[in-house]
Scaffold this active site. Structure first.
Site, mmCIF file in Angstrom:
data_model
loop_
_atom_site.group_PDB
_atom_site.id
_atom_site.type_symbol
_atom_site.label_atom_id
_atom_site.label_comp_id
_atom_site.label_asym_id
_atom_site.label_seq_id
_atom_site.Cartn_x
_atom_site.Cartn_y
_atom_site.Cartn_z
ATOM 1 N N VAL A 39 -1.919 5.088 2.315
ATOM 2 C CA VAL A 39 -1.836 6.334 1.601
ATOM 3 C C VAL A 39 -0.298 6.147 0.800
ATOM 4 C CG1 VAL A 39 -1.555 8.863 1.261
ATOM 5 C CG2 VAL A 39 -2.997 7.820 2.999
ATOM 6 N N ASP A 40 0.589 5.760 1.379
ATOM 7 C CA ASP A 40 1.875 5.875 0.799
ATOM 8 C C ASP A 40 1.923 4.567 -0.332
ATOM 9 O OD1 ASP A 40 4.526 6.563 0.595
ATOM 10 O OD2 ASP A 40 5.293 5.464 2.444
ATOM 11 N N SER A 125 -0.879 10.112 10.090
ATOM 12 C CA SER A 125 -0.895 9.340 11.145
ATOM 13 C C SER A 125 -1.944 8.491 11.908
ATOM 14 C CB SER A 125 -0.233 10.178 12.187
ATOM 15 O OG SER A 125 1.192 10.639 12.223
HETATM 16 N N1 AR6 Z 1 -6.730 8.002 0.197
HETATM 17 C C1 AR6 Z 1 -6.947 8.546 1.494
HETATM 18 N N2 AR6 Z 1 -6.787 8.114 2.734
HETATM 19 C C2 AR6 Z 1 -6.353 6.917 2.618
HETATM 20 C C3 AR6 Z 1 -5.887 6.306 1.608
HETATM 21 C C4 AR6 Z 1 -6.078 6.707 0.242
HETATM 22 N N3 AR6 Z 1 -5.818 5.984 -0.808
HETATM 23 N N4 AR6 Z 1 -5.608 4.900 1.921
HETATM 24 C C5 AR6 Z 1 -5.391 4.956 3.200
HETATM 25 N N5 AR6 Z 1 -5.917 6.212 3.568
HETATM 26 P P1 AR6 Z 1 -1.693 5.293 6.653
HETATM 27 P P2 AR6 Z 1 0.113 6.735 8.979
HETATM 28 C C6 AR6 Z 1 -6.224 6.688 5.201
HETATM 29 O O1 AR6 Z 1 -1.672 4.106 7.496
HETATM 30 O O2 AR6 Z 1 -1.032 6.356 9.695
HETATM 31 C C7 AR6 Z 1 2.567 3.553 5.758
HETATM 32 O O3 AR6 Z 1 3.164 2.168 5.580
HETATM 33 C C8 AR6 Z 1 -6.237 5.699 6.268
HETATM 34 O O4 AR6 Z 1 -7.506 5.311 6.458
HETATM 35 O O5 AR6 Z 1 -1.818 5.540 5.333
HETATM 36 O O6 AR6 Z 1 0.458 8.120 8.790
HETATM 37 C C9 AR6 Z 1 3.884 4.857 5.385
HETATM 38 O O7 AR6 Z 1 4.990 4.212 4.895
HETATM 39 C C10 AR6 Z 1 -5.800 6.816 7.403
HETATM 40 O O8 AR6 Z 1 -7.102 7.276 7.759
HETATM 41 O O9 AR6 Z 1 -0.835 6.582 7.197
HETATM 42 C C11 AR6 Z 1 4.376 4.892 7.102
HETATM 43 O O10 AR6 Z 1 5.256 3.855 7.190
HETATM 44 C C12 AR6 Z 1 -4.943 7.482 6.911
HETATM 45 O O11 AR6 Z 1 -5.067 7.256 5.363
HETATM 46 C C13 AR6 Z 1 3.079 4.700 7.920
HETATM 47 O O12 AR6 Z 1 2.326 3.851 6.864
HETATM 48 C C14 AR6 Z 1 -3.325 7.428 7.358
HETATM 49 O O13 AR6 Z 1 -3.135 6.136 7.427
HETATM 50 C C15 AR6 Z 1 2.403 6.212 7.991
HETATM 51 O O14 AR6 Z 1 1.300 5.996 8.807
#
Ligand code: AR6
Length: 181
Positions: A39-40, A125
Site C-alpha cells: 500500500v505504501d 499489517s
Molecule cells: N490497495 C489496497 N490494499 C493493498 C494495496 C492497494 N493498492 N496494495 C497492497 N494491499 P502491506 P503491512 C494490501 O504489505 O503488512 C511496506 O513496505 C495487501 O495485499 O502494504 O502493514 C511499508 O513501508 C495487504 O492485504 O502493509 C511497511 O514497511 C495489505 O494491503 C510495510 O510494508 C497490507 O499490506 C507495512 O506492512
C-alpha cells in the site's frame, strides 16, 4: 458489504486504495515513514513526491508503532493521507492486537480532528508485516465499530481490500461482529 453502525456507514469493498474518492486514505506505513512496498509504495507512486516531502518535514522522528500521523494527499483524489503504523506479527504475545487497534483508533481520531467525513483503510499489517488475516480483520473491525459507536463520526469508513481472500476474511468477521451486537 455494508453495515450501519450508530447511524454511520461501514463498508467493505475489494479494490485499490489509491483510487478512493474519500476525504482521507490510510497508508500502511513503517515507523520511519520511509516508504516501501504494498500500500505504501502504491500511495507514494500515485500521490507523488509531495507526500514524502511533507512527512519528512513534519515528522522527522517518524511515527511510533500503534499510532498514526497525517499529511496532504499530493495527486491522489483524497484530501489527506493518514500514515498508520501497524505492528510486525511476531506470534501475538508482543502486544500486536493493542498496537493494531491503536493504529486504527489514532487514524480515526486524526480523521475526525481534520473534519474528514469519509475514510478508507487497507488491511494494515496483513501484507509484509505478516499479521494473520482473520485476526487482523477482527481487531480492525472491532476497533472501528467501537469508535463509531463512541464518537458517531466519521460518516463513512470503507475498508478497501486487495483481492478476494482479504475481502472474504473481513466480510466473515463483519458478519460475526454484527451478530454479536
Ligand atoms: N490497495 C489496497 N490494499 C493493498 C494495496 C492497494 N493498492 N496494495 C497492497 N494491499 P502491506 P503491512 C494490501 O504489505 O503488512 C511496506 O513496505 C495487501 O495485499 O502494504 O502493514 C511499508 O513501508 C495487504 O492485504 O502493509 C511497511 O514497511 C495489505 O494491503 C510495510 O510494508 C497490507 O499490506 C507495512 O506492512
Amino acid at each position: 458489504m455494508k453495515a450501519t453502525i450508530a447511524g454511520q456507514m461501514l463498508e467493505l469493498i475489494e479494490g485499490n486504495i489509491v483510487e478512493q474518492r474519500v476525504d482521507a486514505v490510510v497508508n500502511a506505513a513503517n515507523s520511519r515513514l520511509a516508504g516501501g512496498g504494498g500500500v505504501d509504495g502504491a500511495i507514494h507512486r500515485s500521490g507523488g513526491p509531495a507526500i514524502m516531502e511533507e512527512t519528512d518535514r513534519l515528522y522527522p522522528e517518524g511515527c511510533p508503532t500503534g499510532s498514526a500521523v497525517i499529511s496532504g494527499a499530493g495527486r491522489l483524489p483524497a484530501k489527506f493521507v493518514i500514515h498508520a503504523v501497524g505492528p510486525v506479527w511476531s506470534g501475538g504475545k508482543s502486544g500486536e492486537p493493542e498496537l493494531l487497534a491503536g493504529a486504527h483508533r489514532r487514524s480515526l481520531e486524526l480523521a475526525v480532528e481534520h473534519d474528514c467525513r469519509s475514510v478508507a483503510f487497507p488491511a494494515i499489517s496483513t501484507g509484509v508485516y505478516g499479521y494473520p488475516l482473520d485476526l487482523a480483520a477482527g481487531v480492525a473491525l472491532s476497533t472501528v465499530i467501537s469508535f463509531l459507536r463512541e464518537s458517531g463520526r466519521p460518516e463513512l469508513v470503507r475498508f478497501v481490500l486487495f483481492g478476494r481472500p482479504v475481502y472474504e476474511a473481513f466480510a466473515s468477521k463483519l458478519a460475526e461482529a454484527l451478530q454479536a451486537f
